[in-house]
Design a protein around this motif. Structure first.
Motif, PDB file in Angstrom:
ATOM      1  N   LYS A   1       0.819  -1.207   0.000  1.00 37.45           N
ATOM      2  CA  LYS A   1       0.000   0.000   0.000  1.00 37.45           C
ATOM      3  C   LYS A   1       0.860   1.267   0.000  1.00 37.45           C
ATOM      4  CE  LYS A   1      -3.842   0.568   0.322  1.00 37.45           C
ATOM      5  NZ  LYS A   1      -4.849   0.873  -0.724  1.00 37.45           N
ATOM      6  N   ARG A   2       1.997   1.221   0.671  1.00 36.44           N
ATOM      7  CA  ARG A   2       2.879   2.390   0.664  1.00 36.44           C
ATOM      8  C   ARG A   2       3.394   2.691  -0.737  1.00 36.44           C
ATOM      9  NH1 ARG A   2       4.717   0.201   5.641  1.00 36.44           N
ATOM     10  NH2 ARG A   2       6.432  -0.878   4.573  1.00 36.44           N
ATOM     11  N   GLU A   3       3.577   1.645  -1.529  1.00 36.59           N
ATOM     12  CA  GLU A   3       4.131   1.809  -2.866  1.00 36.59           C
ATOM     13  C   GLU A   3       3.063   2.054  -3.924  1.00 36.59           C
ATOM     14  OE1 GLU A   3       6.425  -1.660  -3.610  1.00 36.59           O
ATOM     15  OE2 GLU A   3       7.807  -1.321  -1.945  1.00 36.59           O
ATOM     16  N   ASN A   4       1.802   1.817  -3.574  1.00 31.26           N
ATOM     17  CA  ASN A   4       0.731   1.930  -4.568  1.00 31.26           C
ATOM     18  C   ASN A   4      -0.431   2.734  -3.999  1.00 31.26           C
ATOM     19  OD1 ASN A   4       1.567  -0.119  -6.824  1.00 31.26           O
ATOM     20  ND2 ASN A   4       1.905  -1.204  -4.900  1.00 31.26           N
ATOM     21  N   THR A   5      -0.794   3.770  -4.692  1.00 32.78           N
ATOM     22  CA  THR A   5      -1.935   4.589  -4.269  1.00 32.78           C
ATOM     23  C   THR A   5      -3.194   4.279  -5.075  1.00 32.78           C
ATOM     24  OG1 THR A   5      -1.257   6.346  -5.798  1.00 32.78           O
ATOM     25  CG2 THR A   5      -0.419   6.462  -3.533  1.00 32.78           C
ATOM     26  N   ALA A   6      -3.091   3.364  -6.031  1.00 30.59           N
ATOM     27  CA  ALA A   6      -4.239   3.020  -6.876  1.00 30.59           C
ATOM     28  C   ALA A   6      -5.288   2.267  -6.065  1.00 30.59           C
ATOM     29  CB  ALA A   6      -3.773   2.160  -8.044  1.00 30.59           C
ATOM     30  N   PRO A   7      -6.554   2.306  -6.505  1.00 34.86           N
ATOM     31  CA  PRO A   7      -7.586   1.499  -5.836  1.00 34.86           C
ATOM     32  C   PRO A   7      -7.278   0.010  -5.989  1.00 34.86           C
ATOM     33  CG  PRO A   7      -8.412   2.410  -7.903  1.00 34.86           C
ATOM     34  CD  PRO A   7      -7.095   3.068  -7.647  1.00 34.86           C
ATOM     35  N   VAL A   8      -7.765  -0.779  -5.041  1.00 28.57           N
ATOM     36  CA  VAL A   8      -7.446  -2.209  -4.988  1.00 28.57           C
ATOM     37  C   VAL A   8      -8.698  -3.050  -5.158  1.00 28.57           C
ATOM     38  CG1 VAL A   8      -6.662  -4.077  -3.465  1.00 28.57           C
ATOM     39  CG2 VAL A   8      -5.385  -1.917  -3.561  1.00 28.57           C
TER      40      VAL A   8
ATOM     41  N   GLN B   1      -6.835   0.857 -14.084  1.00 30.18           N
ATOM     42  CA  GLN B   1      -6.356   1.743 -13.018  1.00 30.18           C
ATOM     43  C   GLN B   1      -6.291   1.044 -11.667  1.00 30.18           C
ATOM     44  OE1 GLN B   1      -9.347   1.729 -14.369  1.00 30.18           O
ATOM     45  NE2 GLN B   1     -10.949   2.574 -13.043  1.00 30.18           N
ATOM     46  N   TYR B   2      -6.872  -0.148 -11.568  1.00 27.68           N
ATOM     47  CA  TYR B   2      -6.894  -0.894 -10.309  1.00 27.68           C
ATOM     48  C   TYR B   2      -5.662  -1.776 -10.150  1.00 27.68           C
ATOM     49  CZ  TYR B   2     -11.612   0.068  -8.548  1.00 27.68           C
ATOM     50  OH  TYR B   2     -12.728   0.664  -8.009  1.00 27.68           O
ATOM     51  N   LYS B   3      -5.233  -1.956  -8.919  1.00 28.85           N
ATOM     52  CA  LYS B   3      -4.297  -2.999  -8.559  1.00 28.85           C
ATOM     53  C   LYS B   3      -5.097  -4.203  -8.062  1.00 28.85           C
ATOM     54  CE  LYS B   3      -0.446  -0.712  -9.278  1.00 28.85           C
ATOM     55  NZ  LYS B   3       0.532  -1.129 -10.321  1.00 28.85           N
ATOM     56  N   VAL B   4      -4.634  -5.404  -8.388  1.00 31.25           N
ATOM     57  CA  VAL B   4      -5.350  -6.618  -8.009  1.00 31.25           C
ATOM     58  C   VAL B   4      -4.538  -7.387  -6.974  1.00 31.25           C
ATOM     59  CG1 VAL B   4      -6.140  -8.878  -8.791  1.00 31.25           C
ATOM     60  CG2 VAL B   4      -6.623  -6.845 -10.162  1.00 31.25           C
ATOM     61  N   VAL B   5      -5.184  -7.687  -5.854  1.00 34.32           N
ATOM     62  CA  VAL B   5      -4.584  -8.509  -4.804  1.00 34.32           C
ATOM     63  C   VAL B   5      -5.317  -9.846  -4.790  1.00 34.32           C
ATOM     64  CG1 VAL B   5      -4.243  -8.775  -2.322  1.00 34.32           C
ATOM     65  CG2 VAL B   5      -3.805  -6.562  -3.423  1.00 34.32           C
ATOM     66  N   LEU B   6      -4.553 -10.924  -4.851  1.00 33.61           N
ATOM     67  CA  LEU B   6      -5.101 -12.278  -4.877  1.00 33.61           C
ATOM     68  C   LEU B   6      -4.662 -13.013  -3.620  1.00 33.61           C
ATOM     69  CD1 LEU B   6      -6.424 -14.732  -6.370  1.00 33.61           C
ATOM     70  CD2 LEU B   6      -4.188 -15.080  -7.476  1.00 33.61           C
ATOM     71  N   THR B   7      -5.624 -13.563  -2.876  1.00 34.35           N
ATOM     72  CA  THR B   7      -5.289 -14.335  -1.679  1.00 34.35           C
ATOM     73  C   THR B   7      -5.766 -15.774  -1.826  1.00 34.35           C
ATOM     74  OG1 THR B   7      -7.339 -13.663  -0.547  1.00 34.35           O
ATOM     75  CG2 THR B   7      -5.344 -12.348  -0.136  1.00 34.35           C
TER      76      THR B   7
ATOM     77  N   GLU C   1      -7.405  -1.889   2.539  1.00 28.92           N
ATOM     78  CA  GLU C   1      -8.367  -0.885   2.077  1.00 28.92           C
ATOM     79  C   GLU C   1      -8.848  -1.159   0.645  1.00 28.92           C
ATOM     80  OE1 GLU C   1      -5.939   2.681   2.749  1.00 28.92           O
ATOM     81  OE2 GLU C   1      -7.325   3.209   4.360  1.00 28.92           O
ATOM     82  N   PRO C   2      -9.409  -2.323   0.396  1.00 30.10           N
ATOM     83  CA  PRO C   2      -9.875  -2.614  -0.969  1.00 30.10           C
ATOM     84  C   PRO C   2     -11.085  -1.761  -1.334  1.00 30.10           C
ATOM     85  CG  PRO C   2     -10.627  -4.307   0.546  1.00 30.10           C
ATOM     86  CD  PRO C   2      -9.710  -3.418   1.335  1.00 30.10           C
ATOM     87  N   SER C   3     -11.242  -1.511  -2.620  1.00 28.87           N
ATOM     88  CA  SER C   3     -12.408  -0.782  -3.112  1.00 28.87           C
ATOM     89  C   SER C   3     -13.522  -1.722  -3.541  1.00 28.87           C
ATOM     90  CB  SER C   3     -12.008   0.109  -4.291  1.00 28.87           C
ATOM     91  OG  SER C   3     -11.084   1.090  -3.886  1.00 28.87           O
ATOM     92  N   VAL C   4     -13.173  -2.985  -3.826  1.00 28.68           N
ATOM     93  CA  VAL C   4     -14.161  -4.001  -4.193  1.00 28.68           C
ATOM     94  C   VAL C   4     -13.560  -5.364  -3.856  1.00 28.68           C
ATOM     95  CG1 VAL C   4     -13.321  -4.145  -6.592  1.00 28.68           C
ATOM     96  CG2 VAL C   4     -15.673  -4.841  -6.044  1.00 28.68           C
ATOM     97  N   VAL C   5     -14.423  -6.307  -3.451  1.00 32.31           N
ATOM     98  CA  VAL C   5     -13.951  -7.615  -2.985  1.00 32.31           C
ATOM     99  C   VAL C   5     -14.755  -8.719  -3.667  1.00 32.31           C
ATOM    100  CG1 VAL C   5     -13.611  -9.128  -0.985  1.00 32.31           C
ATOM    101  CG2 VAL C   5     -13.301  -6.641  -0.755  1.00 32.31           C
ATOM    102  N   PHE C   6     -14.038  -9.743  -4.138  1.00 36.98           N
ATOM    103  CA  PHE C   6     -14.662 -10.910  -4.766  1.00 36.98           C
ATOM    104  C   PHE C   6     -14.194 -12.180  -4.053  1.00 36.98           C
ATOM    105  CE2 PHE C   6     -14.284  -7.688  -8.062  1.00 36.98           C
ATOM    106  CZ  PHE C   6     -15.522  -7.722  -8.694  1.00 36.98           C
ATOM    107  N   PHE C   7     -15.140 -12.963  -3.540  1.00 37.51           N
ATOM    108  CA  PHE C   7     -14.838 -14.278  -2.982  1.00 37.51           C
ATOM    109  C   PHE C   7     -15.402 -15.338  -3.930  1.00 37.51           C
ATOM    110  CE2 PHE C   7     -13.133 -12.269   0.481  1.00 37.51           C
ATOM    111  CZ  PHE C   7     -12.962 -13.027   1.628  1.00 37.51           C
ATOM    112  N   VAL C   8     -14.702 -16.459  -4.045  1.00 39.42           N
ATOM    113  CA  VAL C   8     -15.019 -17.439  -5.076  1.00 39.42           C
ATOM    114  C   VAL C   8     -15.629 -18.707  -4.491  1.00 39.42           C
ATOM    115  CG1 VAL C   8     -14.089 -18.773  -7.008  1.00 39.42           C
ATOM    116  CG2 VAL C   8     -13.117 -16.535  -6.456  1.00 39.42           C
TER     117      VAL C   8
END
Length: 416
Positions: A45-52, A79-85, A123-130
């Motif tokens: 997050k410190r390195e990326n200010t884009a929405p997640v 414009q979004y960064k994607v985080v995958l868990t 601080e995600p802007s949108v969340v998807f669970f599978v």
């Protein structure tokens, strides 16, 4: 009371896991992989200010469902960064270098403290669970922060705790979601009975993925020379139990029938067992050339990653796993329009595509070697019957394409 018991249980699990990990390689990965997750998120997050956009999968199978939606999301919203868990090492360890996600990590154990720190830091802007990932504390924190939350390729069964008389606490988990994109009518009925109406029946996003794989299949000259002029049974993700079903057919010696076998495990002893029990000319792919493969009857695949391209050379498919942990992916075979065989198991009802394809007579369950021989010969000796089953498989895939666009079109109103 339900929430107290739930949180107590996961605090207990978190404290005992390091001890259990001393005796299990997989649990060691599970525990060590979760160390420093919050710090990684904070650094990201410190390195990326884009929405997640945060996508969460249990394991590798659910990743294949997430993948078309994740990649479709990135194309629509660059414009979004994607985080995958991932929850499981069997997903994370295989896909930790997946290029389309900007950060890949484990999901911490579902305690309230972990969930709050994780969600508040990411601080995600949108969340998807599978599919069927429902972690109460994580979902509660996402909902508390009014972050759009979706579940896709979701499937519900009557035996799940949400729908039991004692499952009211767990049912509250489902109320955290803004929308469910479910696979089947059973899921629709169960949600309606629970007075949950924010859902759409869209199907399984894996259809889009397997179709994409089909379109991108690579040419394999060695396999092409092996298969030329013959009908081929492609065996995908076989286990020893599956091979016991297959050996009588392999050793029957039909002149125009060849076999491509891709074992689930590439352990030395399992590969050697196939070579010893298959009483036909056999060669491993790693030793095969375009010249020496033509007179062989069995091509043994001793690498990972080829299976989805192998089905294109088949006339029939057998998919393994049903006699053990669970049926492997049959959609990859269906997308090439093949009659599909797999073991008969009560667990197959958990796989909607297996249920559907059996009903449509594109796939067939077998209980043992004799049953398999009888059913296989029904199609092997009648090309018109084989063609009808093949068309049923392919039609099933074609009718279920477009799930990714349905999901992303609906979610568009929630994306900033």
């Amino acid at each position: 009371m339900g929430q107290f018991i739930y949180n107590f249980f996961f605090h207990l699990v978190e404290s005992l896991l390091p001890i259990a990990a001393l005796f299990s390689k997989k649990l060691k990965l599970f525990v060590n992989g979760r160390k420093g997750v919050i710090e990684r998120i904070a650094g990201f997050k410190r390195e990326n200010t884009a929405p997640v956009a945060w996508f969460h999968c249990a394991s590798l199978g659910e990743f294949e469902q997430a993948r078309p939606v994740l990649e479709g999301f990135k194309k629509r919203y660059p414009q979004y960064k994607v985080v995958l868990t991932f929850f499981s090492p069997s997903g994370y360890e295989v896909r930790k270098d997946y290029a389309e996600a900007d950060l890949i990590t484990y999901l911490p154990i579902d305690t309230w403290q972990n969930a709050k720190r994780f969600v508040d830091t990411l601080e995600p802007s949108v969340v998807f669970f599978v599919k069927y990932e429902f972690w109460y504390n994580f979902l509660k924190r996402v909902a508390q922060k009014n972050i759009p939350l979706f579940s896709f390729s979701t499937i519900f069964r009557e035996d799940q705790i949400f729908f039991k008389w004692y499952g009211s606490f767990f049912l509250r988990t489902l109320h955290c979601f803004d929308h469910f994109f479910v696979q089947n009518e059973t899921s629709v009925r169960l949600l309606e009975d629970a007075k949950i109406y924010n859902f759409s029946k869209t199907g399984d996003s894996r259809f889009d993925r397997v179709e994409e794989i089909c379109q991108q299949a690579v040419d394999l000259p060695i396999v092409e020379n092996f298969a030329k002029g013959h009908r081929v049974l492609v065996v995908g993700s076989s286990w020893p139990q599956d091979m016991e079903v297959l050996y009588p057919l392999i050793n029957r010696g039909d002149e125009d029938l060849k076999f491509i076998i891709a074992p689930h495990n590439l352990k030395k002893e399992e590969m050697e067992e196939v070579e010893q029990n298959a009483q036909v000319p056999c060669i491993r792919y790693s030793l095969a050339t375009e010249e020496n493969v033509a007179d062989k009857k069995l091509l043994l695949i001793d690498n990972f990653g080829m299976l989805s391209s192998l089905y294109r050379y088949g006339s029939f498919a057998y998919v393994g796993g049903a006699f053990g942990a669970g049926l492997h992916n049959i959609l990859e075979a269906a997308t090439y329009g093949l009659p599909i065989f797999f073991g008969r198991s009560a667990k197959n009802t958990k796989f909607q595509e297996a249920v559907d394809l059996v009903k449509r007579q594109g796939a067939f369950m077998v209980k043992d070697a004799g049953d398999f021989l009888q059913q296989f010969d029904h199609f092997y000796q009648n090309e018109e019957k084989r063609r009808q089953a093949a068309e049923a498989s392919r039609a099933y895939v074609e009718e279920n394409l477009g799930v990714t666009d349905q999901i992303l079109d609906f979610c568009e109103a929630y994306i900033k």
